[in-house]
Design an enzyme around this catalytic site. Structure first.
Site, PDB file in Angstrom:
ATOM      1  N   SER A  74       0.873  -1.167   0.000  1.00 56.47           N
ATOM      2  CA  SER A  74       0.000   0.000   0.000  1.00 56.47           C
ATOM      3  C   SER A  74       0.911   1.219   0.000  1.00 56.47           C
ATOM      4  O   SER A  74       1.748   1.376   0.890  1.00 56.47           O
ATOM      5  CB  SER A  74      -0.892   0.003   1.251  1.00 56.47           C
ATOM      6  OG  SER A  74      -1.662   1.182   1.328  1.00 56.47           O
ATOM      7  N   SER A  75       0.790   2.054  -1.015  1.00 52.15           N
ATOM      8  CA  SER A  75       1.725   3.171  -1.198  1.00 52.15           C
ATOM      9  C   SER A  75       1.628   4.174  -0.062  1.00 52.15           C
ATOM     10  O   SER A  75       0.630   4.252   0.670  1.00 52.15           O
ATOM     11  CB  SER A  75       1.443   3.884  -2.526  1.00 52.15           C
ATOM     12  OG  SER A  75       1.699   3.054  -3.624  1.00 52.15           O
TER      13      SER A  75
END
Length: 367
Positions: A74-75
């Site tokens: 998840s960025s």
């Protein structure tokens, strides 16, 4: 949640009310049900005392590793915010997302009012993203398993956003993009993945190209698989590990006191990549950050430009003088920032799966 939004604002500089509301509406923890890797290499899991505190930090969350290499995540939310704001997405728009990750980015886009088609090459990643979106009650997102190079055949989109590092832009995305659309993508440059906002000129006769782009921000991403990561004429060398370089010898003294901090050093690194295709970066023993480097084609030698402006060489190489010349050129040009460049593209690579790669740069300065 207010603290989480403040962290995003500090990292993204600006945060529109619509995007802030989207981040506030989407529960990030739902998208990491199996946990994520801690900075110390351990694994954070739901139920841990600090799990939610870690989830709501402005950090990337690595959710899948292969060996020791991260392959899905998840960025970082502030990076997501910068990219989504550059995407200029509005309610009702159709967005093609390349790289589903956890599904969190697509959920934020859907909360703004976009209809999202997300494509990921890893079936297990795609399935977990679908499940997370369902648990979160997010509507308007379709997750497909497929090669991101192909986009979504038959689809038409107002925007394309790419959440993995790529060597260039797929012509298939342009085929599926409306004429006034934009592609936001982290494209390889000197061993990193600065994010580009690419558009077709308004007077373009050929809808497949060419392109021009501006820079959104600096970034580092996991690298895509398949044609999107294929080498091409002009590809930059891969970064050099700490054990790969021979002992470094200083060949030019320091120029900056104090040394360049992260932003101007990044600007120097970007300019070096514009002027010399041997640019990458190298891990230097005893130095916490990875340093800007010119690497010989046979990888037996390298020249490293340190943040203080000194130049050090490793192995049998003549690159020390060339590294110093690049540094001279950057200083003479007025130490331009990364955002100063306008990027042009060339279609190249495998004829069976060509990609648009950055090939020309127009700076608004002399140098």
């Amino acid at each position: 949640m207010n603290e989480f939004l403040e962290q995003i604002r500090r990292g993204a500089v600006t945060l529109t009310p619509e995007l802030a509301a989207a981040f506030a509406a989407v529960p990030r923890e739902v998208f990491v049900p199996d946990g994520f890797r801690r900075n110390d290499g351990g694994w954070a899991r739901p139920g841990d005392d600090d799990f939610l505190a870690l989830v709501y930090q402005d950090d990337a969350l690595v959710t899948k590793v292969r060996g020791k290499m991260p392959v899905s995540s998840s960025s970082q939310p502030s990076l997501m915010a910068l990219m989504i704001e550059a995407l200029d997405v509005r309610p009702g728009m159709r967005v093609l997302e390349i790289g589903a990750g956890t599904g969190y980015n697509a959920a934020v886009l859907a909360s703004i009012g976009a209809t999202v088609t997300s494509v990921d090459v890893q079936e297990d990643v795609a399935e977990r993203a679908r499940a997370a979106l369902a648990r979160a009650g997010v509507e308007g997102v379709t997750v497909e398993r497929g090669d991101g190079y192909a986009g979504h055949p038959g689809g038409r989109f107002d925007r394309v956003i790419v959440t993995v590092g790529v060597a260039g832009l797929s012509p298939r995305w342009l085929d599926q993009l409306e004429p006034d659309g934009v592609v936001i993508a982290p494209v390889d440059h000197a061993g990193m993945h600065p994010v580009l906002a690419a558009r077709r000129p308004e007077t373009l006769a050929d809808p497949a190209g060419p392109l021009s782009a501006t820079l959104v921000c600096d970034a580092g991403f996991m690298t895509a698989a398949g044609p999107l990561a294929a080498g091409h004429p002009g590809s930059f060398p891969s970064p050099a590990g700490a054990r790969e370089l021979a002992e470094l010898t200083e060949v030019a003294p320091a120029r900056f006191d104090p040394p360049l901090d992260a932003i101007p050093y990044r600007d120097l690194w970007y300019a070096c990549g514009v002027w010399d295709r041997r640019t990458s970066h190298a891990a230097v023993p005893g130095i916490q950050q990875s340093c800007l480097a010119l690497i010989d084609a046979d990888r037996t030698g390298a020249a490293v430009i340190m943040p203080d402006g000194s130049v050090r060489t490793a192995g049998p190489t003549l690159l020390g003088a060339e590294a110093a010349a690049v540094l001279d050129r950057w200083i003479a040009a007025g130490r331009p920032g990364m955002s100063a460049w306008r990027v042009g593209f060339t279609l190249t690579g495998d004829p069976a799966a060509p990609i648009w790669v950055p090939s020309s740069w127009e700076p608004p300065f002399r140098g």
